[in-house]
Design a protein around this motif. Sequence first.
Motif, short mmCIF file in Angstrom:
data_model
loop_
_atom_site.label_atom_id
_atom_site.label_comp_id
_atom_site.label_asym_id
_atom_site.label_seq_id
_atom_site.Cartn_x
_atom_site.Cartn_y
_atom_site.Cartn_z
N SER A 199 66.06 2.38 -0.89
CA SER A 199 67.10 1.71 -0.10
C SER A 199 67.36 0.28 -0.58
O SER A 199 68.45 -0.25 -0.38
CB SER A 199 66.73 1.70 1.39
OG SER A 199 65.56 0.93 1.60
N ASP A 200 66.38 -0.33 -1.24
CA ASP A 200 66.54 -1.69 -1.77
C ASP A 200 66.76 -1.67 -3.29
O ASP A 200 66.45 -2.64 -3.98
CB ASP A 200 65.33 -2.57 -1.42
CG ASP A 200 64.02 -2.04 -1.99
OD1 ASP A 200 63.97 -0.88 -2.47
OD2 ASP A 200 63.03 -2.78 -1.96
N ARG A 234 69.91 6.05 -4.57
CA ARG A 234 70.20 5.28 -3.36
C ARG A 234 69.43 5.83 -2.15
O ARG A 234 69.03 5.08 -1.28
CB ARG A 234 71.70 5.27 -3.07
CG ARG A 234 72.55 4.54 -4.09
CD ARG A 234 72.29 3.07 -4.15
NE ARG A 234 72.50 2.47 -2.84
CZ ARG A 234 72.21 1.22 -2.53
NH1 ARG A 234 71.71 0.42 -3.43
NH2 ARG A 234 72.42 0.77 -1.32
N ARG A 281 67.80 -2.05 -6.98
CA ARG A 281 68.48 -3.11 -7.74
C ARG A 281 68.45 -2.70 -9.20
O ARG A 281 67.39 -2.34 -9.72
CB ARG A 281 67.76 -4.44 -7.55
CG ARG A 281 68.48 -5.59 -8.25
CD ARG A 281 67.91 -6.94 -7.83
NE ARG A 281 68.69 -8.02 -8.37
CZ ARG A 281 68.57 -8.48 -9.63
NH1 ARG A 281 67.70 -7.96 -10.46
NH2 ARG A 281 69.33 -9.48 -10.04
N ASP A 327 61.13 4.40 -0.68
CA ASP A 327 61.05 4.56 0.77
C ASP A 327 61.86 5.74 1.30
O ASP A 327 62.06 5.89 2.50
CB ASP A 327 61.46 3.27 1.48
CG ASP A 327 62.84 2.78 1.08
OD1 ASP A 327 63.54 3.48 0.32
OD2 ASP A 327 63.22 1.69 1.53
N GLY A 362 62.89 -1.32 -7.07
CA GLY A 362 63.08 -0.95 -5.67
C GLY A 362 61.79 -0.44 -5.09
O GLY A 362 60.76 -0.37 -5.76
N THR A 363 61.86 -0.06 -3.82
CA THR A 363 60.72 0.50 -3.11
C THR A 363 61.00 1.96 -2.80
O THR A 363 62.05 2.28 -2.25
CB THR A 363 60.48 -0.27 -1.79
OG1 THR A 363 60.36 -1.66 -2.08
CG2 THR A 363 59.22 0.22 -1.09
N THR A 404 73.54 -0.98 -7.41
CA THR A 404 72.87 -2.02 -6.62
C THR A 404 73.56 -2.24 -5.28
O THR A 404 72.91 -2.25 -4.23
CB THR A 404 72.79 -3.34 -7.41
OG1 THR A 404 72.00 -3.13 -8.58
CG2 THR A 404 72.17 -4.45 -6.57
#
Length: 144
Positions: free
Chosen positions: A67-68, A63, A70, A94, A91-92, A23
């Motif tokens: 990028s977000d 990762r 958790r 992306d 997460g998204t 995270t």
Amino acid sequence: MAATEPQRENETLARAIPERIMTDGDADYIDEVFAPDFVEHNPAIGEIHGPEGFREYVFEPFRRGFSDLRVAVEDVVAEGDRVVLRVTISGTHDGPFMGIEPTGKPLTASGFALHRLAGGKVAERWVLFDALGVIEQTSTAPTA
């Protein structure tokens, strides 16, 4: 029954993987947590060896792809040299992830990890997570 000091230490170390490493993105802490001869048994991606294997096959893809990212710890059971975590990954999508280009879609998946600790480090892990759900949620193909 109250947890012993070694059990609390083992729990703290196991929780560092989803919380501090995955995270928070603390890649430097990987070498502090995993034993040099660490082995992860993961049917979704195969057997992983050493801290570098964890970094290359688990940390970096997740990762980079989310990028977000958790990874929330939902439950913990610790006894002796073993710690089990039930987690929720979110997460998204992306960034590129396991050969799949970013879709911008949200991801939520559940998983379990059993950790065996030795010498103050994670020596071995058995991981099960909803890999099919991850693929379905990050895919651009229609699902049934």
